[in-house]
Enzyme design. Structure first.
Site, PDB file in Angstrom:
ATOM      1  N   ASP A 176       0.756  -1.326  -0.244  1.00 45.65           N
ATOM      2  CA  ASP A 176       0.096   0.371  -0.011  1.00 45.65           C
ATOM      3  C   ASP A 176       0.877   1.344   0.004  1.00 45.65           C
ATOM      4  OD1 ASP A 176      -3.007   0.210   1.223  1.00 45.65           O
ATOM      5  OD2 ASP A 176      -1.538   2.150   1.492  1.00 45.65           O
ATOM      6  N   TYR A 216     -16.055  -0.478   3.592  1.00 51.46           N
ATOM      7  CA  TYR A 216     -17.147  -0.215   3.234  1.00 51.46           C
ATOM      8  C   TYR A 216     -17.309   1.799   4.782  1.00 51.46           C
ATOM      9  CZ  TYR A 216     -21.561   0.294   0.871  1.00 51.46           C
ATOM     10  OH  TYR A 216     -22.719   0.943   0.598  1.00 51.46           O
ATOM     11  N   PRO A 243     -15.008   2.391   0.444  1.00 57.33           N
ATOM     12  CA  PRO A 243     -14.095   3.156   0.618  1.00 57.33           C
ATOM     13  C   PRO A 243     -14.272   4.250  -0.253  1.00 57.33           C
ATOM     14  CG  PRO A 243     -15.289   1.439  -1.182  1.00 57.33           C
ATOM     15  CD  PRO A 243     -16.024   1.744  -0.104  1.00 57.33           C
ATOM     16  N   TYR A 279     -14.022   3.280  -6.014  1.00 52.65           N
ATOM     17  CA  TYR A 279     -14.371   1.924  -6.358  1.00 52.65           C
ATOM     18  C   TYR A 279     -14.011   0.838  -7.722  1.00 52.65           C
ATOM     19  CZ  TYR A 279     -17.638   4.704  -2.778  1.00 52.65           C
ATOM     20  OH  TYR A 279     -18.299   4.879  -1.869  1.00 52.65           O
ATOM     21  N   LEU A 289     -12.893  -3.128  -6.511  1.00 49.52           N
ATOM     22  CA  LEU A 289     -12.710  -3.830  -5.504  1.00 49.52           C
ATOM     23  C   LEU A 289     -11.626  -4.068  -4.785  1.00 49.52           C
ATOM     24  CD1 LEU A 289     -14.757  -5.495  -3.236  1.00 49.52           C
ATOM     25  CD2 LEU A 289     -13.927  -7.473  -4.833  1.00 49.52           C
ATOM     26  N   HIS A 290     -10.741  -4.114  -3.311  1.00 43.92           N
ATOM     27  CA  HIS A 290      -9.447  -4.170  -3.249  1.00 43.92           C
ATOM     28  C   HIS A 290      -9.886  -4.725  -1.773  1.00 43.92           C
ATOM     29  CE1 HIS A 290     -10.485   0.808  -2.478  1.00 43.92           C
ATOM     30  NE2 HIS A 290      -9.345   0.235  -1.800  1.00 43.92           N
ATOM     31  N   HIS A 328      -7.345  -4.684   1.486  1.00 43.00           N
ATOM     32  CA  HIS A 328      -6.781  -4.107   2.837  1.00 43.00           C
ATOM     33  C   HIS A 328      -5.963  -5.161   3.712  1.00 43.00           C
ATOM     34  CE1 HIS A 328      -8.157  -0.514   2.448  1.00 43.00           C
ATOM     35  NE2 HIS A 328      -8.829  -1.191   2.393  1.00 43.00           N
TER      36      HIS A 328
HETATM   37  P1  M7G Z   1      -9.880   2.714  -0.574  1.00 44.88           P
HETATM   38  O1  M7G Z   1     -10.327   1.451   1.223  1.00 44.88           O
HETATM   39  O2  M7G Z   1     -10.506   2.517  -0.984  1.00 44.88           O
HETATM   40  O3  M7G Z   1     -10.037   3.599   0.565  1.00 44.88           O
HETATM   41  O4  M7G Z   1      -8.259   2.539   0.219  1.00 44.88           O
HETATM   42  P2  M7G Z   1      -9.028   4.700   1.951  1.00 44.88           P
HETATM   43  O5  M7G Z   1      -7.526   5.620   0.614  1.00 44.88           O
HETATM   44  O6  M7G Z   1      -9.518   5.393   2.544  1.00 44.88           O
HETATM   45  O7  M7G Z   1      -8.378   4.047   2.659  1.00 44.88           O
HETATM   46  C1  M7G Z   1      -7.420   2.520  -1.018  1.00 44.88           C
HETATM   47  C2  M7G Z   1      -6.182   2.203  -0.854  1.00 44.88           C
HETATM   48  O8  M7G Z   1      -4.917   1.803  -1.202  1.00 44.88           O
HETATM   49  C3  M7G Z   1      -5.993   2.930   0.550  1.00 44.88           C
HETATM   50  O9  M7G Z   1      -4.773   1.964   1.302  1.00 44.88           O
HETATM   51  C4  M7G Z   1      -4.349   3.954  -0.161  1.00 44.88           C
HETATM   52  O10 M7G Z   1      -3.301   4.199   0.446  1.00 44.88           O
HETATM   53  C5  M7G Z   1      -4.045   2.829  -0.990  1.00 44.88           C
HETATM   54  N1  M7G Z   1      -4.110   3.761  -1.999  1.00 44.88           N
HETATM   55  C6  M7G Z   1      -4.133   4.828  -2.718  1.00 44.88           C
HETATM   56  N2  M7G Z   1      -3.110   4.751  -4.086  1.00 44.88           N
HETATM   57  C7  M7G Z   1      -3.532   6.544  -4.322  1.00 44.88           C
HETATM   58  C8  M7G Z   1      -2.258   4.469  -4.308  1.00 44.88           C
HETATM   59  C9  M7G Z   1      -1.317   3.898  -4.979  1.00 44.88           C
HETATM   60  O11 M7G Z   1      -1.123   4.873  -6.059  1.00 44.88           O
HETATM   61  N3  M7G Z   1      -0.489   2.835  -5.132  1.00 44.88           N
HETATM   62  C10 M7G Z   1      -0.978   2.251  -3.933  1.00 44.88           C
HETATM   63  N4  M7G Z   1       0.200   1.468  -4.351  1.00 44.88           N
HETATM   64  N5  M7G Z   1      -2.159   2.276  -2.638  1.00 44.88           N
HETATM   65  C11 M7G Z   1      -2.988   3.381  -2.422  1.00 44.88           C
END
Ligand code: M7G
Length: 335
Positions: free
Chosen positions: A203, A267, A269, A272, A274-275, A277
């Site tokens: 991340d 939820y 996120p 949008y 799906l990923h 953590h």
């Molecule tokens: P989320 O649950 O959509 O939202 O998670 P959050 O950011 O409010 O937690 C997206 C996850 O993707 C987060 O843990 C971000 O730190 C990570 N993330 C976001 N971006 C833009 C990137 C990126 O460019 N590269 C990587 N490797 N991770 C990212």
């Protein structure tokens, strides 16, 4: 199913070995990774601070809204996050030996406190840059009052879904990862199956220098699954692959067993597509609170019991006072 490059010997590389290699690469003028080389080109010294968006003494982080002047004199917005990183156990001896100064603050009987000054290479600050940053990025990091929403399945269809569809928060970074256009050298594992496969990658929040705050994300190859709400029993093979293969890849690369990981979905996120953590269980990661995190193992069990579980059940989440979605719930008389 396959593990992507780097090859297996390198997969087993410890964070210590990695740090040493990166320091060496740095000396030889080789960029350690795409992410680091890109951040290296950000003109930090030329940035003026417009506002402190948020700061936390506990987390030792500060979120800045900055502006960088272009040639035409216009300011381009940036978000810069500075974070003091956890200690690395294996560099403590070096830190004690190489310190430049130990300045006495106070002394009383057997008790004393000092300021310890370190050489720059042992005193790095993790720096995350969003540049150029949109208004939505600035709002995302600004601290505001939060309210808990209970979203029913109907609320999702009538309020949340139309709202998500009207928004354009880009997920280009996700497609760049899936298409190997960015961070390709950081991929820890990939299952390339278009329906049930995913990419596992560190991340953005994790600098990989210590395991205490281990944080990876698994991004599914399949496009169009927006969030937990879209999941049905049809997605169980994908979710099981992420759970099982993700944990296997992490134990192989970082030596952390699945029983020491917190594996969950957010939820709502922010993005949008799906990923999932993956964080160290002992790490109190941002966003792992009960009103946002849904354990992947629970999600799998719930879908095994009822394919339409996440379409039907009310889901709680917090929204900040300034978030347009809160306004939509207020207008619908649901808050
Ligand atoms: P989320 O649950 O959509 O939202 O998670 P959050 O950011 O409010 O937690 C997206 C996850 O993707 C987060 O843990 C971000 O730190 C990570 N993330 C976001 N971006 C833009 C990137 C990126 O460019 N590269 C990587 N490797 N991770 C990212």
């Amino acid at each position: 199913m396959r593990a992507t490059s780097p090859p297996d010997e390198e997969m087993a590389e410890s964070p210590t070995a990695k740090r040493k290699r990166e320091e060496k690469d740095g000396e030889n003028g080789t960029a350690a990774s795409q992410g680091e080389s890109a951040a290296g080109s950000f003109p930090l010294a030329e940035m003026s601070v417009r506002k402190v968006l948020r700061e936390s003494a506990r987390d030792k982080t500060i979120f800045l809204h900055g502006q960088v002047n272009s040639a035409s004199g216009d300011g381009t917005d940036a978000v810069v996050i500075l974070e003091k990183t956890p200690f690395q156990e294996d560099s403590i001896a070096e830190l004690l030996k190489k310190h430049t100064q130990l300045q006495l603050q106070m002394s009383n009987d057997i008790y004393s406190t000092y300021h310890l000054y370190l050489p720059p290479e042992l005193n790095g600050i993790k720096t995350t840059v969003v540049y150029p940053a949109t208004e939505k990025h600035l709002q995302k990091y600004l601290r505001r009052e939060v309210y808990l929403i209970q979203e029913t399945g109907e609320d999702y269809k009538n309020i949340t879904l139309p709202f998500i569809q009207s928004q354009s928060f880009s997920i280009q970074w996700v497609y760049n990862i899936l298409e190997k256009k960015a961070e390709a050298d950081r991929i820890v594992y990939e299952n390339p199956d278009p329906a049930d496969g995913f990419v596992l990658i560190p991340d953005l929040k994790w600098n990989q220098k210590q395991l205490d705050d281990l944080y990876l994300i698994a991004i599914c190859h399949c496009r169009g699954i927006k969030s937990l709400r879209d999941l049905t029993a049809e997605h169980l093979p994908l979710l099981r692959n992420i759970s099982q293969e993700g944990k296997e890849a992490i134990v192989k690369r970082f030596g952390i067993a699945g029983t020491r990981l917190r594996v969950y979905l957010h939820y709502q996120p922010s993005y949008y597509h799906l990923h999932v953590h993956f964080t160290a269980l002992s790490y109190d990661a941002p966003g792992c609170s009960v009103e946002r995190a849904h354990l992947l193992s629970d999600v799998i069990s719930n879908l095994e019991l009822d394919s339409w579980y996440y379409e039907k059940r009310p889901l709680a989440f917090a929204l900040r006072a300034d978030e347009p979605l809160l306004k939509k719930f207020q207008e619908a008389g649901r808050v």
